[in-house]
Structure formats: C-alpha cells, structure tokens
Design a protein around this motif. Structure first.
Motif, PDB file in Angstrom:
ATOM      1  N   ALA A   1       0.838  -1.198   0.000  1.00 58.72           N
ATOM      2  CA  ALA A   1       0.000   0.000   0.000  1.00 58.72           C
ATOM      3  C   ALA A   1       0.874   1.250   0.000  1.00 58.72           C
ATOM      4  O   ALA A   1       1.834   1.350   0.774  1.00 58.72           O
ATOM      5  CB  ALA A   1      -0.914   0.005   1.225  1.00 58.72           C
ATOM      6  N   VAL A   2       0.540   2.195  -0.868  1.00 61.08           N
ATOM      7  CA  VAL A   2       1.244   3.471  -0.923  1.00 61.08           C
ATOM      8  C   VAL A   2       0.451   4.507  -0.136  1.00 61.08           C
ATOM      9  O   VAL A   2      -0.713   4.781  -0.453  1.00 61.08           O
ATOM     10  CB  VAL A   2       1.445   3.945  -2.374  1.00 61.08           C
ATOM     11  CG1 VAL A   2       2.092   5.331  -2.398  1.00 61.08           C
ATOM     12  CG2 VAL A   2       2.288   2.949  -3.151  1.00 61.08           C
ATOM     13  N   MET A   3       1.079   5.051   0.873  1.00 59.31           N
ATOM     14  CA  MET A   3       0.471   6.074   1.727  1.00 59.31           C
ATOM     15  C   MET A   3       1.025   7.441   1.316  1.00 59.31           C
ATOM     16  O   MET A   3       2.232   7.675   1.392  1.00 59.31           O
ATOM     17  CB  MET A   3       0.793   5.790   3.199  1.00 59.31           C
ATOM     18  CG  MET A   3       0.354   6.888   4.160  1.00 59.31           C
ATOM     19  SD  MET A   3       1.109   6.723   5.807  1.00 59.31           S
ATOM     20  CE  MET A   3       0.127   5.403   6.505  1.00 59.31           C
ATOM     21  N   ALA A   4       0.152   8.317   0.875  1.00 61.77           N
ATOM     22  CA  ALA A   4       0.554   9.686   0.552  1.00 61.77           C
ATOM     23  C   ALA A   4       0.578  10.527   1.821  1.00 61.77           C
ATOM     24  O   ALA A   4      -0.032  10.175   2.835  1.00 61.77           O
ATOM     25  CB  ALA A   4      -0.402  10.290  -0.466  1.00 61.77           C
ATOM     26  N   VAL A   5       1.259  11.645   1.758  1.00 63.53           N
ATOM     27  CA  VAL A   5       1.424  12.523   2.918  1.00 63.53           C
ATOM     28  C   VAL A   5       0.810  13.883   2.616  1.00 63.53           C
ATOM     29  O   VAL A   5       1.157  14.518   1.618  1.00 63.53           O
ATOM     30  CB  VAL A   5       2.914  12.709   3.262  1.00 63.53           C
ATOM     31  CG1 VAL A   5       3.070  13.528   4.542  1.00 63.53           C
ATOM     32  CG2 VAL A   5       3.616  11.362   3.386  1.00 63.53           C
ATOM     33  N   VAL A   6      -0.094  14.325   3.488  1.00 67.15           N
ATOM     34  CA  VAL A   6      -0.657  15.667   3.371  1.00 67.15           C
ATOM     35  C   VAL A   6      -0.555  16.322   4.740  1.00 67.15           C
ATOM     36  O   VAL A   6      -1.175  15.858   5.705  1.00 67.15           O
ATOM     37  CB  VAL A   6      -2.126  15.640   2.904  1.00 67.15           C
ATOM     38  CG1 VAL A   6      -2.714  17.052   2.908  1.00 67.15           C
ATOM     39  CG2 VAL A   6      -2.225  15.031   1.508  1.00 67.15           C
ATOM     40  N   ASN A   7       0.241  17.375   4.825  1.00 66.22           N
ATOM     41  CA  ASN A   7       0.458  18.048   6.099  1.00 66.22           C
ATOM     42  C   ASN A   7      -0.314  19.354   6.163  1.00 66.22           C
ATOM     43  O   ASN A   7      -0.033  20.279   5.395  1.00 66.22           O
ATOM     44  CB  ASN A   7       1.949  18.335   6.296  1.00 66.22           C
ATOM     45  CG  ASN A   7       2.748  17.064   6.479  1.00 66.22           C
ATOM     46  OD1 ASN A   7       2.399  16.235   7.317  1.00 66.22           O
ATOM     47  ND2 ASN A   7       3.797  16.898   5.702  1.00 66.22           N
TER      48      ASN A   7
ATOM     49  N   VAL B   1       3.830  10.729  -4.995  1.00 58.68           N
ATOM     50  CA  VAL B   1       2.958   9.570  -5.154  1.00 58.68           C
ATOM     51  C   VAL B   1       3.163   8.873  -6.489  1.00 58.68           C
ATOM     52  O   VAL B   1       3.268   7.642  -6.556  1.00 58.68           O
ATOM     53  CB  VAL B   1       1.479   9.986  -4.989  1.00 58.68           C
ATOM     54  CG1 VAL B   1       0.545   8.838  -5.371  1.00 58.68           C
ATOM     55  CG2 VAL B   1       1.230  10.422  -3.558  1.00 58.68           C
ATOM     56  N   GLU B   2       3.216   9.629  -7.572  1.00 59.71           N
ATOM     57  CA  GLU B   2       3.301   9.010  -8.898  1.00 59.71           C
ATOM     58  C   GLU B   2       4.564   8.155  -9.032  1.00 59.71           C
ATOM     59  O   GLU B   2       4.511   7.013  -9.483  1.00 59.71           O
ATOM     60  CB  GLU B   2       3.255  10.081  -9.982  1.00 59.71           C
ATOM     61  CG  GLU B   2       3.091   9.510 -11.382  1.00 59.71           C
ATOM     62  CD  GLU B   2       2.749  10.577 -12.407  1.00 59.71           C
ATOM     63  OE1 GLU B   2       2.465  10.198 -13.555  1.00 59.71           O
ATOM     64  OE2 GLU B   2       2.767  11.774 -12.064  1.00 59.71           O
ATOM     65  N   ALA B   3       5.700   8.708  -8.630  1.00 56.46           N
ATOM     66  CA  ALA B   3       6.953   7.959  -8.697  1.00 56.46           C
ATOM     67  C   ALA B   3       6.918   6.762  -7.758  1.00 56.46           C
ATOM     68  O   ALA B   3       7.389   5.671  -8.104  1.00 56.46           O
ATOM     69  CB  ALA B   3       8.132   8.869  -8.349  1.00 56.46           C
ATOM     70  N   ALA B   4       6.361   6.951  -6.572  1.00 58.48           N
ATOM     71  CA  ALA B   4       6.307   5.855  -5.602  1.00 58.48           C
ATOM     72  C   ALA B   4       5.421   4.715  -6.085  1.00 58.48           C
ATOM     73  O   ALA B   4       5.779   3.537  -5.946  1.00 58.48           O
ATOM     74  CB  ALA B   4       5.804   6.376  -4.256  1.00 58.48           C
ATOM     75  N   VAL B   5       4.268   5.044  -6.660  1.00 62.22           N
ATOM     76  CA  VAL B   5       3.364   3.996  -7.145  1.00 62.22           C
ATOM     77  C   VAL B   5       4.036   3.185  -8.242  1.00 62.22           C
ATOM     78  O   VAL B   5       3.993   1.948  -8.236  1.00 62.22           O
ATOM     79  CB  VAL B   5       2.033   4.604  -7.630  1.00 62.22           C
ATOM     80  CG1 VAL B   5       1.205   3.569  -8.396  1.00 62.22           C
ATOM     81  CG2 VAL B   5       1.231   5.134  -6.444  1.00 62.22           C
TER      82      VAL B   5
ATOM     83  N   GLY C   1      -3.006   7.157  -7.683  1.00 62.95           N
ATOM     84  CA  GLY C   1      -2.792   5.763  -7.321  1.00 62.95           C
ATOM     85  C   GLY C   1      -2.517   5.480  -5.866  1.00 62.95           C
ATOM     86  O   GLY C   1      -2.309   4.325  -5.486  1.00 62.95           O
ATOM     87  N   ALA C   2      -2.506   6.511  -5.023  1.00 64.45           N
ATOM     88  CA  ALA C   2      -2.294   6.268  -3.593  1.00 64.45           C
ATOM     89  C   ALA C   2      -3.456   5.456  -3.028  1.00 64.45           C
ATOM     90  O   ALA C   2      -4.618   5.711  -3.340  1.00 64.45           O
ATOM     91  CB  ALA C   2      -2.156   7.586  -2.836  1.00 64.45           C
TER      92      ALA C   2
END
Length: 292
Positions: A18-24, A260-264, A53-54
């Motif tokens: 699972a890819v978890m995005a970060v929003v602060n 996110v895009e690169a991580a996915v 894709g997150a």
C-alpha cells in the motif's frame, strides 16, 4: 496479518504494497513548508494523490520535530475538516498522524480509518480510544514526547531496542482491547535516531517481521537519506525510492511517500520483481517466430 479491511478498502499484503501519501496541514512541515496548510489545498492534494494511485492518505496537523506549541483544539481544527472532506469524496484510506488521544477520537468520528501514532502510545488514553472504535493503529517507535529537544540519539543495539519497544507497545495495545488484526508497526526511521541508526534499521527491517504484523516504512525525504547521499531537501526523490524498495524487499507492506506518482510506479515494479503481481501486459518477444 496478510489480509485486512482498512476503512473501505481490502488489502492482501501477500500480493500488494500500500502506498500512503502525505498531506500536512501545518505551516512548518519539514518537506512542503506549509504548501498544503490551507484547507482547500490539503483536500485537493489528498484527492489528487488518490487519483495518482495512492491507496492511503496520511493527514498531519502537527509536525513531530521541534516547533511552537499547538493546542489540542487547534490540531483538531486542522485535521477534522480535511478528514470529513476526503471521506465524503473518496474511498481512499484516511489516517491521521497524531499522538493525542482527544485528536484521535475526533478524527475517528470524522471518518479516519487509522491513527498513525508516532509516539507509540505515549498518551495513556490512546489505546482506550482506539479500542472503542473500528480504527487501525500504527504503533511507531520514538523516544520520549514529540516537539521537544532531546539529547543525542544513542542505542546499544537499535534493532533490538526498537523490536523490544514495539513488542511491549503491541502487548499494551492488546491488553487495552485492540486486536492484533488492527495493529501496524513502524520502526520510526529518523525519529530520535541518527542516520546510522536509520540505515541499520533498514538493513534489518526483516527482523521486525517476527512480530507477525504489517510493517509501515516512512522513509520519504528523511534526513538519513539526505545525509547518506549528500542531498538537501527537495533533491532526495531517487534516494527515497531506493530506501523504499529495500524496505519492501525486507518486508514493509505500507510505504509513506511524498511523491505519489513515482512511488506507485516503483512499488508496482518491486511487486512484479518479487512475484507479488503479474506484469500489466506481456507484449515484448511474445509473438511466434516467423520463418522467412
């Protein structure tokens, strides 16, 4: 450990990461320096991450590191509207990065499916709040309370110390009524650790798998990456992807990433290499040889 329903999504950690995005929603986050502090920008960033894709979006209202005091009421005001807006618009998993039980309670009521506790149950009321809900809990290793200056990091054996800490906190969570099926562990890269400690944890991340719980790796843009490859903030994407890939190979099944895009794309490739998923398509050299 392997199959879980988290929020409105089902995960099989034998077959996916699972890819978890970060929003602060903070004015002083170490990475974006307040770029998503405004409510509309935070919501837009979360929904954009889901579109890219997150599987998961982690919302933070107070950074872990040193900084000005933020009251419980202010943290709730930063967090709750974002959680409500995201859960109304998307089925993406929403977690809230907080170490305060009252904030966790408000976030869960607003729709958060996970509490990402970077203090590892530092608030004595946190386990009880989670136990009275359906939310998952991320137990993270750190030393002492967030937001305060601490002495230089020291561990006789960082891997053993982190493992012992997580074992004890998992036992505490279970004693409070939280089933293991709702617990995730995080070794806490960079949290009260120096670069050598974080590298050692990465090399031996598989030693935490003995706990039989999903492992979250939050390595994106951390200082241990910058110090390892001598790159300032904003120039650590390649290092972050490399660290993430090693963590997955050693057992991480949730990765917390900024890009996110690169991580996915990188996660899908690592999954394919490890045999966790089939290629998206098979065209190359699949046509029968023609006699000329």
């Amino acid at each position: 450990m392997n199959e879980r329903t988290i929020g409105r999504r089902r995960f099989d950690f034998d077959r996916q990461v699972a890819v978890m995005a970060v929003v602060n929603r903070t004015p002083d986050s170490f990475y974006d320096r307040g770029a998503t502090f405004a409510l509309d920008r935070a919501v837009d960033a979360a929904l954009a991450a889901a579109e890219r894709g997150a599987d998961w979006v982690d919302i933070g209202g107070v950074p872990f590191g040193q900084g000005p005091h933020v009251s419980v009421a202010e943290e709730i005001d930063r967090i709750v509207p974002v959680v409500e807006a995201i859960t109304q618009a998307s089925d993406v998993v929403v977690s809230v990065d907080t170490n305060r039980a009252l904030v966790a309670q408000a976030a869960i009521k607003a729709g958060a499916a996970v509490i990402n506790d970077t203090s590892g149950l530092g608030d004595p009321d946190m386990a009880d709040v989670i136990s009275r809900s359906d939310a998952h809990l991320v137990i993270t290793h750190s030393v002492g309370p967030p937001r305060v200056e601490k002495p230089a990091a020291y561990f006789a054996d960082v891997v053993q110390d982190v493992r012992s800490f997580l074992e004890e906190r998992v036992e505490r969570a279970e004693a409070a009524g939280i089933p293991r099926s709702r617990i995730i562990i995080d070794p806490g890269h960079d949290l009260d650790k120096n670069t050598r400690h974080s590298l050692e944890l990465t090399r031996h991340l598989d030693e935490l798998s003995v706990l039989g719980l999903p492992i979250l790796a939050a390595v994106s843009n951390k200082d241990f990456i910058g110090e390892s490859i001598d790159r300032e903030q904003g120039h650590r994407l390649a290092g972050s992807i490399a660290a993430m890939a090693v963590c997955i190979e050693r057992g991480a099944r949730i990765v917390r990433m900024h890009d996110v895009e690169a991580a996915v794309d990188a996660v899908r490739m690592v999954e394919a290499i490890l045999g966790m998923r089939q290629p998206a398509r098979l065209d190359h050299n699949t046509h029968p040889t023609r006699n000329v």
